[in-house]
Design an enzyme around this catalytic site. Structure first.
Site, short mmCIF file in Angstrom:
data_model
loop_
_atom_site.label_atom_id
_atom_site.label_comp_id
_atom_site.label_asym_id
_atom_site.label_seq_id
_atom_site.Cartn_x
_atom_site.Cartn_y
_atom_site.Cartn_z
N TRP A 200 -53.38 -20.01 -42.92
CA TRP A 200 -53.39 -19.61 -44.33
C TRP A 200 -54.84 -19.60 -44.84
CZ3 TRP A 200 -55.16 -22.17 -48.70
CH2 TRP A 200 -54.86 -21.55 -49.93
N ASP A 367 -46.97 -11.95 -62.14
CA ASP A 367 -46.70 -12.72 -60.92
C ASP A 367 -45.65 -13.80 -61.20
OD1 ASP A 367 -47.39 -14.36 -58.37
OD2 ASP A 367 -48.72 -12.63 -58.23
N ASP A 368 -45.67 -14.85 -60.42
CA ASP A 368 -44.68 -15.92 -60.44
C ASP A 368 -44.56 -16.56 -61.83
OD1 ASP A 368 -42.94 -17.92 -59.68
OD2 ASP A 368 -44.28 -18.83 -58.22
N LYS A 477 -44.29 -6.93 -56.01
CA LYS A 477 -44.96 -7.81 -55.06
C LYS A 477 -43.90 -8.74 -54.48
CE LYS A 477 -48.58 -11.33 -54.60
NZ LYS A 477 -49.61 -12.14 -55.31
N TRP A 478 -43.59 -8.54 -53.21
CA TRP A 478 -42.52 -9.28 -52.52
C TRP A 478 -43.17 -10.41 -51.74
CZ3 TRP A 478 -37.62 -6.57 -50.58
CH2 TRP A 478 -36.84 -7.41 -49.78
N ASP A 479 -42.99 -11.63 -52.21
CA ASP A 479 -43.64 -12.78 -51.60
C ASP A 479 -42.68 -13.54 -50.70
OD1 ASP A 479 -45.74 -14.49 -51.06
OD2 ASP A 479 -46.16 -14.94 -53.16
N MET A 480 -43.23 -14.39 -49.83
CA MET A 480 -42.44 -15.24 -48.93
C MET A 480 -43.33 -16.43 -48.58
SD MET A 480 -41.58 -16.42 -45.75
CE MET A 480 -42.58 -15.52 -44.60
N ASN A 481 -43.00 -17.61 -49.11
CA ASN A 481 -43.95 -18.71 -49.11
C ASN A 481 -43.60 -19.89 -48.21
OD1 ASN A 481 -46.24 -18.14 -50.94
ND2 ASN A 481 -44.61 -17.78 -52.43
N CYS A 527 -45.97 -9.62 -49.14
CA CYS A 527 -46.83 -10.79 -49.22
C CYS A 527 -46.08 -11.96 -48.62
CB CYS A 527 -47.20 -11.08 -50.68
SG CYS A 527 -48.21 -12.56 -50.92
N ASP A 549 -54.19 -14.92 -49.26
CA ASP A 549 -54.32 -15.59 -50.55
C ASP A 549 -55.77 -15.95 -50.86
OD1 ASP A 549 -51.69 -15.45 -51.28
OD2 ASP A 549 -51.18 -17.51 -50.74
#
Length: 742
Positions: A200, A367-368, A477-481, A527, A549
């Protein structure tokens, strides 16, 4: 371009203007690998390229022949356990427990164009004349399992796409233990291995090593392709550089667990395997059922790494990415994340967006933090409805206000995850991936939804589609954390738990496919905490991805340089962020932050209201520059000239298709004093064109710039006089070269 089959010698020859790929049906019915490399003339018989001899401590196929052993023969799709002790391409466990297979040639067909892979991303053709596909069927007559190997060769370039389809014609089910997408056996191992690795915030750093006897590999067992190892490999000759020499690039069009390995045997031959990670994969193949492997692409070049990368760039821009945004320059955006994090109101967002519009920004992204009870990362995921305390008019109302400003509106989702503190989890606690009677690990206080289950994907789709149907959303914006732990699905029986990782990714692809089909003009950006799933599989659905990031310009030099080995500039999300940078706390000049971000999709990750008047003037100039040149920056031909992994300077450039405009990005990490004179040889220019250097006012023919070089020396070559603008660390310039009118 042609695919030929010589019946007398049982040899296939795939070739175009650049490459030849030659395969034979061996006397045991298996497929042998004869040649892959630069184009050679066709002829009836190449069988002598399959060399055999008697060797000690070897097991042989035929009772009275001590030369034919699979251990020492180059093959196309080797099996487990039958005289070949190297890593196999396929491993099938049958109902009696045996894992021995014997896949023999049955038939073949030559197909114009390229067949579509159901449920999987893959490169495609728009006309039958672009490519041809060879499909070879192999059959095991004991288990009744069949394999169809696909080889697609394009009309130009060193491209071959590979995959395999398995089906069961028997009456009993079998367990697929391993089904790789590509095997390539090469006659020598004199290659340097080049991989893109990191973690990361420092993804896709270039790492090199020489191949040695044994196994070298990269891969992921995390459920996603990972920040740590990108699913891409280069094998290059020792003398190969950016400009010249042989190399083969391998790219896997897949977003889940994978393995890419190279095995060098005791006699210096080399086997390369690309496919789903066999350690975390198993598939029950019922009678009458089939299984399709993901696609792997290999690119051969005899002209250096830049040409290899440019081949991948063009292929992935035009024949992997799809839809409305494939050929369109990307909008300049302002994302609120580093400007506000979770601390915002609707009016605050409008204030940020209004200033962005004033500066020339085209898209504002929320965003979030806009949904459910989301005031931190501990709650709300899964509840995709607007938080009315922050957004009293909902997403629909906010989007309308943004559009009234003259901007498009974008929105962040993390659809694959859930917090326990959410209505979605309280209603469906059994919908997360977790193993019965075992501790459930969390990452970022969130859990992974079981996307191997259709009802879970359907529920998330319904929420997302409702918002996209009601609100004016132009970008997602498709995130995956977080990665997968305790991998188990409560919806599958014990003998299918090995399928969960792959079925999960198929569920992700299904959700992407449904949303991109229903909302074709929405621009999707993938993302995964940055580059945790920056892979070719994602580009099929989302033509751009958040590369990292880490938005620090200096860190991004290595990240973007490494990423460009395979992925096009148009696919890289690149933003100008605030200083001190939020990841490394480094202060870099505003112009350097932009000069790095130009080579990507370009945007801002800050509140422009907090800049000085002089900085706002500079931002407006940056946006005007990007609008003027973004077609070239994103879709031109990209060249790497100096590596950030090898010195204090980084240089790259992009050239327009007509070769009349070139933009050179020059970056110096640390300042110098009494330094050497510097210049860099450019590439891709027309030697007959005279180029006007907008920075110096001089004109230079293309051959001079490519062979003599572009002078990049400045006042640091000597004692810096006090009456000039002082140079600092993290300096950069963009050289614009345009063909003179006369």
């Amino acid at each position: 371009m042609s695919i030929l089959y010589h019946d007398n010698s049982k040899i296939f020859h795939l070739y175009n203007d650049s490459i030849s790929y030659i395969i034979t049906v061996m006397r045991n019915g298996h497929l042998g690998q004869l040649y892959f490399g630069k184009k050679i003339h066709d002829k009836e018989d190449f069988s002598y390229l399959l060399e055999t001899c008697e060797r000690p401590m070897t097991s042989y196929i035929y009772e009275n022949d001590r030369t034919f052993s699979l251990e020492h023969i180059r093959q196309e799709y080797p099996v487990f356990g039958s005289t070949d002790y190297r890593q196999p391409a396929i491993d099938i466990q049958q109902s009696n427990g045996s894992r021995i297979s014997d896949f023999k040639y049955d038939s073949h067909k030559i197909i114009k164009g390229k067949p579509k892979l159901d449920g999987l991303p893959a490169i495609y053709t728009e006309s039958e004349d672009e490519a041809e596909t060879l499909a070879i069927i192999l059959k095991d007559h004991v288990s009744k399992v069949c394999v169809e190997l696909y080889y697609t060769i394009f009309i130009t370039g060193g491209i071959v796409a590979r995959s395999a389809r398995l089906w069961n014609e028997g009456t009993s089910s079998v367990q697929i233990k391993r089904a790789m997408s590509l095997c390539l056996d090469l006659p020598d191992s004199d290659y340097e291995w080049v991989q893109l690795s990191g973690c990361w915030a420092r993804e896709c750093h270039i790492h090199k090593r020489n191949l040695e006897q044994g196994i070298q590999s990269i891969g992921s067992m995390r459920g996603n392709s990972s920040h740590e190892q990108n699913p891409f490999l280069v094998l290059k000759r020792q003398n190969t550089n950016e400009r010249a020499g042989e190399a083969i690039g391998f790219s896997f069009i897949y977003s889940g667990n994978y393995k890419i390995l190279a095995e060098v045997d005791a006699h210096e031959t080399l086997r390369v395997l690309v496919g789903i990670d066999p350690e975390t994969f198993e598939w029950k193949l019922e009678s009458g059922a089939s299984f399709q492997t993901p696609e792997a692409v290999m690119v051969y070049t005899a002209h250096g790494l830049n040409q290899m990368s440019q081949t991948f760039h063009k292929l992935y821009q035009k024949r992997l990415a799809r839809g409305y945004w494939r050929d369109r320059a990307r909008p300049i955006l302002n994302n609120n994340w580093e400007a506000t994090y979770f601390d915002f109101t609707e009016d605050r967002l409008i204030e940020i967006a209004a200033k962005a519009k004033e500066c020339g920004v085209e898209l504002f992204v929320l965003d979030d933090g806009w949904f459910g009870e989301r005031s931190s990362d501990r709650a709300g995921l899964g509840d995709w409805t607007a938080n009315k305390e922050r957004l009293p008019n909902g997403i629909t109302g906010l989007a309308e206000r943004i559009e009234e400003l003259g901007l498009k509106f974008g929105l962040w989702f993390e659809p694959e995850m859930v917090n326990k503190d959410s209505d979605f989890y309280r209603e469906h606690p059994d919908w997360i991936i977790s193993t019965p009677d075992r501790q459930i690990s969390h990452g970022r206080y969130q859990y992974v939804l079981d996307f191997s289950r259709k009802e879970v994907v359907d529920a998330i789709y319904d929420q997302m589609a409702k918002i996209l149907s009601e609100a004016k959303v132009s970008y997602i914006k498709w995130d995956m954390n977080r990665s997968i732990t305790e991998c188990y699905s409560k919806a599958l029986p014990a003998d299918r738990q090995g399928e969960v990782y792959h079925r999960y990714i198929l569920g992700v692809y299904d959700l992407y496919e449904r949303l991109t089909s229903q909302f074709p003009k929405v621009l999707f950006e993938s993302c995964a905490s940055g580059g945790g799933r920056f892979d070719a599989g994602m580009l099929y659905y989302a033509p751009q991805g958040w590369a990292s990031d880490d938005s620090d310009a200096i860190e991004r030099l290595k990240i973007q340089y490494g990423t460009s080995m395979c992925y096009p500039i148009s696919s890289m999300g690149t933003h100008v962020s605030v200083v001190p940078n939020h990841q490394v706390f480094r202060n870099t000049p505003l112009h350097t932050r932009a000069n790095v971000a130009y080579f990507g999709t370009f945007g801002y990750e800050l509140d422009l209201n907090k800049l000085t008047e002089q900085e706002l003037i500079e931002v407006k100039e940056q946006i005007a520059f990007m609008k003027k040149y973004r077609e070239i920056l994103q879709f031109g031909t990209f060249y790497r000239l100096k590596s950030p992994f090898e010195g204090n300077e980084t240089v790259w450039m992009v050239v327009s298709e007509d070769q009349k405009t070139a933009l050179v990005g020059w970056y110096r990490i640390l300042n110098c004093v009494n330094a050497s004179y510097t210049r860099v040889r450019l590439e891709g220019l027309n030697p007959q064109f005279c180029y006007h250097n907008l920075k110096t006012g001089r004109c230079h023919f293309g051959d001079e710039l490519m062979h003599v070089g572009l002078i990049t020396s400045d006042e640091t070559a000597g004692q810096v006089p006090s009456d000039v603008t002082p140079y600092t660390d993290f300096e950069s310039r963009i050289y614009v070269l345009e063909v003179a009118e006369s």
